[in-house]
Design a protein around this motif. Structure first.
Motif, short mmCIF file in Angstrom:
data_model
loop_
_atom_site.label_atom_id
_atom_site.label_comp_id
_atom_site.label_asym_id
_atom_site.label_seq_id
_atom_site.Cartn_x
_atom_site.Cartn_y
_atom_site.Cartn_z
N ASN A 1 -2.37 -0.57 11.67
CA ASN A 1 -3.16 -1.66 11.75
C ASN A 1 -3.27 -2.24 10.17
O ASN A 1 -3.65 -1.40 9.52
CB ASN A 1 -4.34 -1.75 12.55
CG ASN A 1 -4.25 -1.30 14.00
OD1 ASN A 1 -3.57 -1.90 14.59
ND2 ASN A 1 -4.84 -0.33 14.41
N SER A 2 -3.32 -3.44 10.31
CA SER A 2 -3.73 -4.02 8.97
C SER A 2 -4.75 -5.20 8.77
O SER A 2 -4.66 -6.05 9.75
CB SER A 2 -2.57 -4.64 8.18
OG SER A 2 -2.71 -5.18 6.98
N SER B 1 -3.72 1.32 -3.27
CA SER B 1 -4.48 1.51 -2.21
C SER B 1 -4.43 0.28 -1.29
O SER B 1 -5.02 0.52 -0.16
CB SER B 1 -5.88 1.96 -2.67
OG SER B 1 -6.41 0.83 -3.27
N GLN C 1 0.87 -1.18 -0.20
CA GLN C 1 0.11 -0.10 -0.14
C GLN C 1 0.91 1.26 0.05
O GLN C 1 1.82 1.24 0.81
CB GLN C 1 -0.88 0.21 1.41
CG GLN C 1 -1.80 1.11 1.21
CD GLN C 1 -2.83 0.93 2.67
OE1 GLN C 1 -2.92 -0.32 3.27
NE2 GLN C 1 -3.32 2.14 3.08
N LYS D 1 -5.33 -3.80 3.83
CA LYS D 1 -5.59 -2.27 4.05
C LYS D 1 -5.16 -1.92 5.26
O LYS D 1 -5.61 -2.10 6.58
CB LYS D 1 -6.98 -1.91 3.73
CG LYS D 1 -7.23 -0.62 3.60
CD LYS D 1 -7.08 0.08 2.04
CE LYS D 1 -7.78 1.59 2.31
NZ LYS D 1 -7.34 2.11 0.82
N GLY D 2 -4.19 -0.85 5.36
CA GLY D 2 -3.59 -0.71 6.50
C GLY D 2 -4.00 0.76 6.92
O GLY D 2 -4.78 1.85 6.07
N ASP D 3 -4.31 1.28 8.21
CA ASP D 3 -4.85 2.45 8.64
C ASP D 3 -3.69 3.24 9.36
O ASP D 3 -2.59 2.92 9.32
CB ASP D 3 -5.92 2.23 9.90
CG ASP D 3 -5.26 1.58 11.28
OD1 ASP D 3 -4.03 1.51 11.35
OD2 ASP D 3 -6.09 0.92 11.57
N HIS D 4 -3.84 4.48 9.62
CA HIS D 4 -2.76 5.36 10.30
C HIS D 4 -2.10 4.95 11.58
O HIS D 4 -1.05 5.33 11.81
CB HIS D 4 -3.48 6.80 10.42
CG HIS D 4 -3.81 7.56 9.27
ND1 HIS D 4 -3.06 7.78 8.28
CD2 HIS D 4 -5.31 7.87 8.80
CE1 HIS D 4 -3.82 8.48 7.22
NE2 HIS D 4 -5.13 8.27 7.71
N ASP D 5 -2.69 3.81 12.22
CA ASP D 5 -2.10 3.40 13.43
C ASP D 5 -1.24 2.24 12.99
O ASP D 5 -0.94 1.68 14.02
CB ASP D 5 -3.10 3.12 14.42
CG ASP D 5 -3.95 4.19 14.81
OD1 ASP D 5 -3.40 5.54 15.11
OD2 ASP D 5 -5.26 3.96 15.06
#
Length: 260
Positions: A82-83, A107, A57, A76-80
């Motif tokens: 986590n995937s 993405s 990503q 999909k990963g987030d800002h923290d």
């Protein structure tokens, strides 16, 4: 020095696009022979081990990929940091086209759940192909729309099921690639965590935990740290058939087992 275009996957896939298992059903099937010859000179076939990433990503889109064998998990990963897994990709799928035409970065990340073999078409070669043959570009767009429609239909079908049934159907699908028979039992080496499964099914982790307890109480499955076991494969099959509305009996060749 080995030919970079030669597929290393036990001879299952050839460097020739005409000999590819997926060519008759792909958007490339109606392309002129000289066009396909030129494309074959530009593409390569890559083999990746389980656990590797085809792309991450946020990476620039530098190629279009055709999955020839194996299974990929789109994460999909987030800002923290986590995937979570958002989709499981099977052979015959094309990846990277949307990011390519938009001129954007990927993405999602493509994680190899198994050993995979992909046809790697560099972005420059893909753009050349579309410029040389606008019909191919239109076919790609049409395929992309069909893929989106199929994903939406599958998601809608899943949402019509109760949580228990969603979990059983997902595990049945995973058994195709990650299942193995052990006597009367079916062992599924799940490539994702319970949290990933919850995300894929659109349910809360708490609902997933309650569902697991229910399924275990019913004796259909036993959940372990690294996999799931159906003590009676036939009973598990019957439960899934009832969910999917399949009344025809399954032959031994149709049972959800592999890798064994």
């Amino acid at each position: 020095m080995p030919n970079q275009n030669q597929c290393p996957h036990g001879g299952d896939h050839s460097e020739s696009c005409d000999a590819c298992d997926f060519a008759p059903a792909s958007v490339w099937s109606d392309m002129p022979a000289d066009f396909m010859t030129s494309l074959a000179e530009r593409k390569t076939v890559r083999k990746l081990k389980r656990g590797n990433y085809l792309f991450h990503q946020g990476d620039p889109c530098d190629a279009v990929f055709r999955l020839l064998s194996g299974v990929l998990l789109l994460r999909k990963g987030d800002h923290d940091g986590n995937s979570l897994v958002v989709r499981m990709v099977r052979p015959g799928s094309t990846l990277g086209y949307r990011a390519l035409v938009r001129g954007e970065v990927h993405s999602v990340s493509a994680h190899c759940a198994t050993e995979v073999v992909v046809c790697h078409i560099p972005a420059r070669a893909a753009r050349w192909a579309f410029e040389q043959n606008r019909a191919l570009e239109r076919d790609f767009v049409a395929n992309l729309v069909r893929d989106i429609d199929q994903i939406e239909d599958q998601a809608l079908n899943m949402l019509t099921l109760c949580v228990r049934d969603r979990v059983l159907v997902l595990l049945y699908q995973m058994a195709e690639h990650f299942g193995r028979d052990e006597g009367e039992a079916l062992c599924i080496d799940t490539p994702v965590s319970k949290s990933d499964m919850a995300a894929m099914l659109g349910i809360a982790r708490e609902s997933m935990s309650r569902c697991i307890r229910l399924i275990e109480e019913q004796g259909l499955l036993r959940f372990h740290h690294d996999g799931v076991v159906a003590p009676c494969r036939k009973r598990f099959q019957a439960a899934v058939d009832a969910i999917l509305g399949e009344v025809a009996p399954k032959s031994e060749d149709d049972r959800p087992a592999s890798n064994g």
